[in-house]
Design a protein around this motif. Structure first.
Motif, PDB file in Angstrom:
ATOM      1  N   ASN A 211       0.950  -1.141  -0.202  1.00  0.00           N
ATOM      2  CA  ASN A 211      -0.103   0.174   0.175  1.00  0.00           C
ATOM      3  C   ASN A 211       0.879   1.295   0.034  1.00  0.00           C
ATOM      4  OD1 ASN A 211      -2.304  -1.453  -0.210  1.00  0.00           O
ATOM      5  ND2 ASN A 211      -2.512  -1.564   2.204  1.00  0.00           N
ATOM      6  N   TYR A 212       1.710   1.334   0.864  1.00  0.00           N
ATOM      7  CA  TYR A 212       2.787   2.372   0.824  1.00  0.00           C
ATOM      8  C   TYR A 212       3.356   2.711  -0.533  1.00  0.00           C
ATOM      9  CZ  TYR A 212       6.988   5.189   1.575  1.00  0.00           C
ATOM     10  OH  TYR A 212       7.997   6.190   1.523  1.00  0.00           O
ATOM     11  N   TYR A 213       3.927   1.836  -1.321  1.00  0.00           N
ATOM     12  CA  TYR A 213       4.548   1.892  -2.551  1.00  0.00           C
ATOM     13  C   TYR A 213       3.338   2.305  -3.473  1.00  0.00           C
ATOM     14  CZ  TYR A 213       9.157   0.331  -1.104  1.00  0.00           C
ATOM     15  OH  TYR A 213      10.121   0.082  -0.416  1.00  0.00           O
ATOM     16  N   SER A 214       2.204   1.800  -3.247  1.00  0.00           N
ATOM     17  CA  SER A 214       1.270   2.276  -4.126  1.00  0.00           C
ATOM     18  C   SER A 214       0.879   3.918  -3.973  1.00  0.00           C
ATOM     19  CB  SER A 214      -0.192   1.609  -3.930  1.00  0.00           C
ATOM     20  OG  SER A 214      -1.204   1.989  -4.494  1.00  0.00           O
ATOM     21  N   GLU A 215       0.762   4.334  -3.000  1.00  0.00           N
ATOM     22  CA  GLU A 215       0.515   5.524  -2.584  1.00  0.00           C
ATOM     23  C   GLU A 215       1.925   6.198  -3.277  1.00  0.00           C
ATOM     24  OE1 GLU A 215      -0.016   6.020   1.365  1.00  0.00           O
ATOM     25  OE2 GLU A 215      -1.966   4.994   1.480  1.00  0.00           O
ATOM     26  N   LYS A 216       2.993   5.848  -3.252  1.00  0.00           N
ATOM     27  CA  LYS A 216       4.136   6.634  -4.017  1.00  0.00           C
ATOM     28  C   LYS A 216       4.068   6.771  -5.444  1.00  0.00           C
ATOM     29  CE  LYS A 216       7.505   7.537  -2.056  1.00  0.00           C
ATOM     30  NZ  LYS A 216       8.160   8.881  -1.244  1.00  0.00           N
ATOM     31  N   GLY A 217       3.151   5.739  -5.872  1.00  0.00           N
ATOM     32  CA  GLY A 217       3.063   5.963  -7.388  1.00  0.00           C
ATOM     33  C   GLY A 217       4.211   5.040  -8.155  1.00  0.00           C
ATOM     34  N   ILE A 218       4.710   4.017  -7.388  1.00  0.00           N
ATOM     35  CA  ILE A 218       5.815   3.291  -8.073  1.00  0.00           C
ATOM     36  C   ILE A 218       5.398   1.877  -7.954  1.00  0.00           C
ATOM     37  CG2 ILE A 218       7.830   4.800  -7.881  1.00  0.00           C
ATOM     38  CD1 ILE A 218       8.621   3.029  -5.560  1.00  0.00           C
ATOM     39  N   LEU A 219       4.320   1.340  -7.810  1.00  0.00           N
ATOM     40  CA  LEU A 219       3.644  -0.201  -7.222  1.00  0.00           C
ATOM     41  C   LEU A 219       3.078  -0.476  -8.876  1.00  0.00           C
ATOM     42  CD1 LEU A 219       3.555  -2.461  -5.263  1.00  0.00           C
ATOM     43  CD2 LEU A 219       1.080  -1.710  -5.359  1.00  0.00           C
ATOM     44  N   HIS A 220       3.454  -1.438  -9.320  1.00  0.00           N
ATOM     45  CA  HIS A 220       2.741  -2.213 -10.381  1.00  0.00           C
ATOM     46  C   HIS A 220       2.169  -3.411 -10.264  1.00  0.00           C
ATOM     47  CE1 HIS A 220       4.597   1.252 -13.231  1.00  0.00           C
ATOM     48  NE2 HIS A 220       5.560   1.131 -12.406  1.00  0.00           N
ATOM     49  N   THR A 221       1.038  -3.486 -10.210  1.00  0.00           N
ATOM     50  CA  THR A 221       0.073  -4.780  -9.905  1.00  0.00           C
ATOM     51  C   THR A 221       0.169  -5.802 -10.840  1.00  0.00           C
ATOM     52  OG1 THR A 221      -0.876  -3.734  -7.883  1.00  0.00           O
ATOM     53  CG2 THR A 221      -1.913  -6.033  -8.696  1.00  0.00           C
ATOM     54  N   ILE A 222       0.422  -6.913 -10.929  1.00  0.00           N
ATOM     55  CA  ILE A 222       0.380  -8.070 -11.774  1.00  0.00           C
ATOM     56  C   ILE A 222      -0.536  -9.226 -11.366  1.00  0.00           C
ATOM     57  CG2 ILE A 222       1.596  -9.634 -13.085  1.00  0.00           C
ATOM     58  CD1 ILE A 222       2.704  -7.015 -13.531  1.00  0.00           C
ATOM     59  N   ASN A 223      -1.380  -9.528 -12.345  1.00  0.00           N
ATOM     60  CA  ASN A 223      -2.318 -10.432 -12.129  1.00  0.00           C
ATOM     61  C   ASN A 223      -1.681 -11.813 -12.241  1.00  0.00           C
ATOM     62  OD1 ASN A 223      -4.413 -12.331 -11.682  1.00  0.00           O
ATOM     63  ND2 ASN A 223      -5.513 -11.634 -13.703  1.00  0.00           N
ATOM     64  N   ALA A 224      -1.202 -12.497 -11.018  1.00  0.00           N
ATOM     65  CA  ALA A 224      -0.436 -13.651 -10.842  1.00  0.00           C
ATOM     66  C   ALA A 224      -1.114 -14.980 -11.384  1.00  0.00           C
ATOM     67  CB  ALA A 224       0.480 -13.726  -9.489  1.00  0.00           C
ATOM     68  N   VAL A 225      -2.475 -15.026 -11.860  1.00  0.00           N
ATOM     69  CA  VAL A 225      -2.849 -16.093 -12.101  1.00  0.00           C
ATOM     70  C   VAL A 225      -3.111 -16.102 -13.864  1.00  0.00           C
ATOM     71  CG1 VAL A 225      -5.176 -17.367 -11.938  1.00  0.00           C
ATOM     72  CG2 VAL A 225      -4.509 -15.955 -10.177  1.00  0.00           C
ATOM     73  N   GLY A 226      -2.566 -17.299 -14.164  1.00  0.00           N
ATOM     74  CA  GLY A 226      -2.580 -17.562 -15.720  1.00  0.00           C
ATOM     75  C   GLY A 226      -1.138 -18.369 -15.979  1.00  0.00           C
ATOM     76  N   THR A 227      -0.854 -18.656 -17.170  1.00  0.00           N
ATOM     77  CA  THR A 227       0.199 -19.455 -17.752  1.00  0.00           C
ATOM     78  C   THR A 227       1.474 -18.234 -17.345  1.00  0.00           C
ATOM     79  OG1 THR A 227       0.108 -18.339 -19.953  1.00  0.00           O
ATOM     80  CG2 THR A 227      -0.938 -20.473 -19.423  1.00  0.00           C
TER      81      THR A 227
END
Length: 247
Positions: A211-227
Protein backbone atom coordinates in the motif's frame (compact mmCIF):
# COMPACT_ATOMS: atom_id res chain seq x y z
CA UNK A 1 33.68 22.87 -22.20
CA UNK A 2 37.16 21.79 -23.27
CA UNK A 3 37.03 24.16 -26.26
CA UNK A 4 35.84 26.98 -24.01
CA UNK A 5 38.82 26.47 -21.73
CA UNK A 6 41.24 26.49 -24.70
CA UNK A 7 39.73 29.73 -26.05
CA UNK A 8 40.03 31.44 -22.66
CA UNK A 9 43.63 30.35 -22.22
CA UNK A 10 44.45 31.39 -25.78
CA UNK A 11 43.05 34.87 -25.17
CA UNK A 12 45.49 35.29 -22.31
CA UNK A 13 48.45 33.71 -24.09
CA UNK A 14 48.16 35.67 -27.36
CA UNK A 15 49.66 38.88 -25.93
CA UNK A 16 52.73 36.88 -25.02
CA UNK A 17 53.39 36.30 -28.69
CA UNK A 18 52.15 39.65 -30.00
CA UNK A 19 53.93 41.98 -27.56
CA UNK A 20 57.68 41.64 -27.80
CA UNK A 21 58.42 44.51 -25.37
CA UNK A 22 56.39 43.11 -22.50
CA UNK A 23 58.08 43.08 -19.15
CA UNK A 24 58.62 39.98 -17.01
CA UNK A 25 55.76 40.94 -14.63
CA UNK A 26 53.39 40.94 -17.60
CA UNK A 27 54.40 37.40 -18.56
CA UNK A 28 54.00 36.23 -15.00
CA UNK A 29 50.61 37.85 -14.73
CA UNK A 30 49.34 36.12 -17.91
CA UNK A 31 50.69 32.77 -16.75
CA UNK A 32 48.87 33.21 -13.45
CA UNK A 33 45.62 33.86 -15.32
CA UNK A 34 46.07 30.63 -17.29
CA UNK A 35 46.68 28.60 -14.16
CA UNK A 36 43.53 29.97 -12.55
CA UNK A 37 41.46 29.11 -15.63
CA UNK A 38 42.81 25.54 -15.66
CA UNK A 39 42.09 25.20 -11.95
CA UNK A 40 38.52 26.50 -12.45
CA UNK A 41 37.95 24.06 -15.31
CA UNK A 42 39.32 21.14 -13.32
CA UNK A 43 37.13 21.90 -10.29
CA UNK A 44 34.00 22.41 -12.41
CA UNK A 45 34.56 19.21 -14.35
CA UNK A 46 35.19 17.17 -11.21
CA UNK A 47 31.97 18.51 -9.74
CA UNK A 48 30.01 17.50 -12.82
CA UNK A 49 31.51 14.01 -12.84
CA UNK A 50 30.61 13.66 -9.18
CA UNK A 51 27.03 14.68 -9.99
CA UNK A 52 26.91 12.03 -12.70
CA UNK A 53 26.57 14.55 -15.55
CA UNK A 54 29.81 13.60 -17.27
CA UNK A 55 30.32 10.18 -15.78
CA UNK A 56 30.04 7.18 -18.10
CA UNK A 57 28.82 5.02 -15.25
CA UNK A 58 25.11 4.29 -15.37
CA UNK A 59 22.91 5.11 -12.40
CA UNK A 60 21.89 2.18 -10.25
CA UNK A 61 18.44 0.78 -11.06
CA UNK A 62 16.61 -1.24 -8.41
CA UNK A 63 13.28 -3.03 -8.74
CA UNK A 64 11.57 -4.70 -5.78
CA UNK A 65 9.41 -7.78 -6.37
CA UNK A 66 6.66 -8.46 -3.84
CA UNK A 67 4.02 -11.15 -3.51
CA UNK A 68 2.93 -13.91 -1.18
CA UNK A 69 4.64 -17.31 -1.03
CA UNK A 70 3.74 -19.24 -4.16
CA UNK A 71 2.71 -16.15 -6.12
CA UNK A 72 5.20 -16.99 -8.87
CA UNK A 73 7.80 -14.30 -8.13
CA UNK A 74 10.77 -16.59 -8.67
CA UNK A 75 9.61 -17.84 -12.07
CA UNK A 76 8.92 -14.33 -13.33
CA UNK A 77 12.19 -13.00 -11.93
CA UNK A 78 14.06 -15.58 -14.02
CA UNK A 79 12.29 -14.32 -17.13
CA UNK A 80 13.04 -10.69 -16.27
CA UNK A 81 16.73 -11.48 -15.80
CA UNK A 82 16.88 -13.35 -19.10
CA UNK A 83 15.11 -10.55 -20.98
CA UNK A 84 16.59 -7.42 -19.39
CA UNK A 85 19.88 -8.53 -17.85
CA UNK A 86 19.13 -7.49 -14.28
CA UNK A 87 21.01 -9.16 -11.43
CA UNK A 88 18.50 -11.19 -9.44
CA UNK A 89 18.89 -10.97 -5.67
CA UNK A 90 16.45 -13.14 -3.75
CA UNK A 91 16.22 -12.10 -0.11
CA UNK A 92 15.25 -15.67 0.73
CA UNK A 93 18.17 -17.16 -1.18
CA UNK A 94 20.62 -14.75 0.44
CA UNK A 95 19.35 -15.81 3.86
CA UNK A 96 19.51 -19.51 2.97
CA UNK A 97 23.06 -19.09 1.63
CA UNK A 98 24.02 -17.46 4.91
CA UNK A 99 22.54 -20.46 6.75
CA UNK A 100 24.60 -22.82 4.58
CA UNK A 101 27.75 -20.92 5.50
CA UNK A 102 27.41 -22.31 9.05
CA UNK A 103 28.15 -18.87 10.48
CA UNK A 104 26.75 -17.67 13.79
CA UNK A 105 24.58 -15.29 11.83
CA UNK A 106 23.33 -18.23 9.74
CA UNK A 107 22.34 -20.25 12.81
CA UNK A 108 20.27 -17.37 14.11
CA UNK A 109 18.56 -16.98 10.73
CA UNK A 110 17.76 -20.70 10.61
CA UNK A 111 15.93 -20.68 13.93
CA UNK A 112 13.80 -17.74 12.82
CA UNK A 113 12.92 -19.18 9.40
CA UNK A 114 12.00 -22.56 10.88
CA UNK A 115 9.00 -21.04 12.62
CA UNK A 116 8.00 -18.85 9.66
CA UNK A 117 8.99 -15.54 11.23
CA UNK A 118 10.87 -12.66 9.61
CA UNK A 119 14.60 -12.14 10.00
CA UNK A 120 15.74 -8.78 11.54
CA UNK A 121 15.75 -6.08 8.89
CA UNK A 122 19.38 -5.04 9.34
CA UNK A 123 20.54 -8.61 8.70
CA UNK A 124 18.68 -8.88 5.41
CA UNK A 125 19.58 -5.38 4.21
CA UNK A 126 23.26 -5.93 4.92
CA UNK A 127 23.19 -9.18 2.92
CA UNK A 128 21.49 -7.36 0.03
CA UNK A 129 23.97 -4.48 0.15
CA UNK A 130 26.89 -6.91 0.20
CA UNK A 131 25.51 -8.74 -2.84
CA UNK A 132 24.99 -5.47 -4.74
CA UNK A 133 28.56 -4.37 -4.02
CA UNK A 134 29.96 -7.67 -5.30
CA UNK A 135 28.91 -7.13 -8.93
CA UNK A 136 29.64 -4.54 -11.62
CA UNK A 137 26.07 -4.62 -12.89
CA UNK A 138 24.05 -1.44 -12.31
CA UNK A 139 20.54 -2.95 -12.44
CA UNK A 140 19.06 -5.21 -9.77
CA UNK A 141 15.92 -7.19 -9.14
CA UNK A 142 15.40 -7.72 -5.41
CA UNK A 143 12.92 -10.52 -4.86
CA UNK A 144 10.84 -10.95 -1.69
CA UNK A 145 11.90 -7.72 -0.04
CA UNK A 146 10.84 -5.61 1.80
CA UNK A 147 8.36 -7.82 3.63
CA UNK A 148 7.55 -5.35 6.39
CA UNK A 149 7.49 -1.63 6.99
CA UNK A 150 10.51 -2.15 9.23
CA UNK A 151 12.32 -3.80 6.30
CA UNK A 152 11.46 -0.86 4.09
CA UNK A 153 12.62 1.74 6.57
CA UNK A 154 15.84 -0.18 7.27
CA UNK A 155 16.62 -0.38 3.55
CA UNK A 156 16.07 3.35 3.05
CA UNK A 157 18.15 4.14 6.13
CA UNK A 158 21.09 1.84 5.32
CA UNK A 159 21.14 2.11 1.51
CA UNK A 160 19.89 5.69 1.40
CA UNK A 161 17.51 5.24 -1.52
CA UNK A 162 14.11 3.99 -2.60
CA UNK A 163 13.51 1.50 -5.44
CA UNK A 164 12.84 2.73 -8.96
CA UNK A 165 9.83 0.47 -9.31
CA UNK A 166 7.96 -2.19 -7.34
CA UNK A 167 6.23 -5.22 -8.86
CA UNK A 168 3.45 -6.82 -6.83
CA UNK A 169 2.28 -10.28 -7.90
CA UNK A 170 -1.31 -10.41 -6.74
CA UNK A 171 -2.47 -13.99 -6.29
CA UNK A 172 -5.38 -15.64 -4.42
CA UNK A 173 -4.39 -17.54 -1.28
CA UNK A 174 -5.77 -20.86 -2.49
CA UNK A 175 -3.67 -20.66 -5.66
CA UNK A 176 -0.52 -19.88 -3.68
CA UNK A 177 -1.10 -22.81 -1.32
CA UNK A 178 -1.65 -25.20 -4.24
CA UNK A 179 1.53 -24.03 -5.96
CA UNK A 180 3.62 -24.48 -2.83
CA UNK A 181 2.25 -27.97 -2.29
CA UNK A 182 3.06 -28.90 -5.89
CA UNK A 183 6.56 -27.49 -6.19
CA UNK A 184 8.08 -29.93 -3.66
CA UNK A 185 11.46 -28.20 -3.52
CA UNK A 186 12.36 -29.56 -0.11
CA UNK A 187 12.73 -26.09 1.37
CA UNK A 188 12.62 -25.84 5.14
CA UNK A 189 9.81 -23.27 4.92
CA UNK A 190 7.56 -25.28 2.56
CA UNK A 191 5.83 -27.49 5.13
CA UNK A 192 2.06 -26.98 5.58
CA UNK A 193 2.23 -25.37 9.01
CA UNK A 194 4.92 -22.92 8.02
CA UNK A 195 3.11 -22.03 4.80
CA UNK A 196 0.01 -21.02 6.80
CA UNK A 197 2.17 -18.87 9.05
CA UNK A 198 3.90 -17.26 6.10
CA UNK A 199 0.61 -16.40 4.43
CA UNK A 200 -0.69 -14.86 7.63
CA UNK A 201 2.52 -12.88 8.09
CA UNK A 202 2.28 -11.65 4.50
CA UNK A 203 -1.27 -10.38 4.96
CA UNK A 204 -0.52 -8.64 8.24
CA UNK A 205 2.94 -7.22 7.56
CA UNK A 206 3.60 -7.13 3.80
CA UNK A 207 0.37 -5.64 2.50
CA UNK A 208 1.08 -2.31 4.30
CA UNK A 209 4.34 -2.15 2.31
CA UNK A 210 2.41 -2.79 -0.90
CA UNK A 211 0.00 0.00 0.00
CA UNK A 212 2.86 2.38 0.79
CA UNK A 213 4.48 1.94 -2.63
CA UNK A 214 1.08 2.21 -4.27
CA UNK A 215 0.62 5.63 -2.68
CA UNK A 216 4.13 6.60 -3.84
CA UNK A 217 3.07 5.84 -7.42
CA UNK A 218 5.82 3.29 -8.14
CA UNK A 219 3.82 0.08 -7.55
CA UNK A 220 2.77 -2.04 -10.54
CA UNK A 221 0.27 -4.80 -9.75
CA UNK A 222 0.53 -7.99 -11.81
CA UNK A 223 -2.35 -10.47 -11.98
CA UNK A 224 -0.40 -13.61 -11.00
CA UNK A 225 -3.03 -16.10 -12.18
CA UNK A 226 -2.52 -17.64 -15.61
CA UNK A 227 0.27 -19.20 -17.63
CA UNK A 228 3.87 -18.06 -17.19
CA UNK A 229 3.78 -16.32 -20.56
CA UNK A 230 0.47 -14.58 -19.85
CA UNK A 231 1.84 -13.22 -16.59
CA UNK A 232 5.14 -12.19 -18.15
CA UNK A 233 3.30 -10.26 -20.85
CA UNK A 234 2.06 -7.96 -18.08
CA UNK A 235 5.59 -7.68 -16.69
CA UNK A 236 6.98 -6.69 -20.08
CA UNK A 237 4.41 -3.93 -20.34
CA UNK A 238 5.70 -2.48 -17.08
CA UNK A 239 9.38 -2.76 -17.98
CA UNK A 240 8.90 -1.28 -21.45
CA UNK A 241 8.65 2.16 -19.84
CA UNK A 242 12.04 1.65 -18.15
CA UNK A 243 13.99 0.18 -21.07
CA UNK A 244 15.90 3.42 -21.82
CA UNK A 245 17.27 3.23 -18.25
CA UNK A 246 18.04 -0.48 -18.01
CA UNK A 247 19.42 -1.08 -21.49
Amino acid sequence: MKNLMLRRISSHLSPLFQTQRSSLPFYLNQASHCLRIMEEFSTHTASQVEDGKLSEEKSRFVAFVLGGPGSGKGTQCAKIVETYGLTHLSAGDLLRNEISSMSENGSMILEIIKVGKIVPSEVTVNLIQKAISSTDNHKFLIDGFPRTEENRLAYERIVGAEPDLVLFFDCPEEVMVKRIQNRNQGRIDDNDETVKTRLQVFKELSLPVVNYYSEKGILHTINAVGTEDEIFKQVRTVFSAYEPIIR
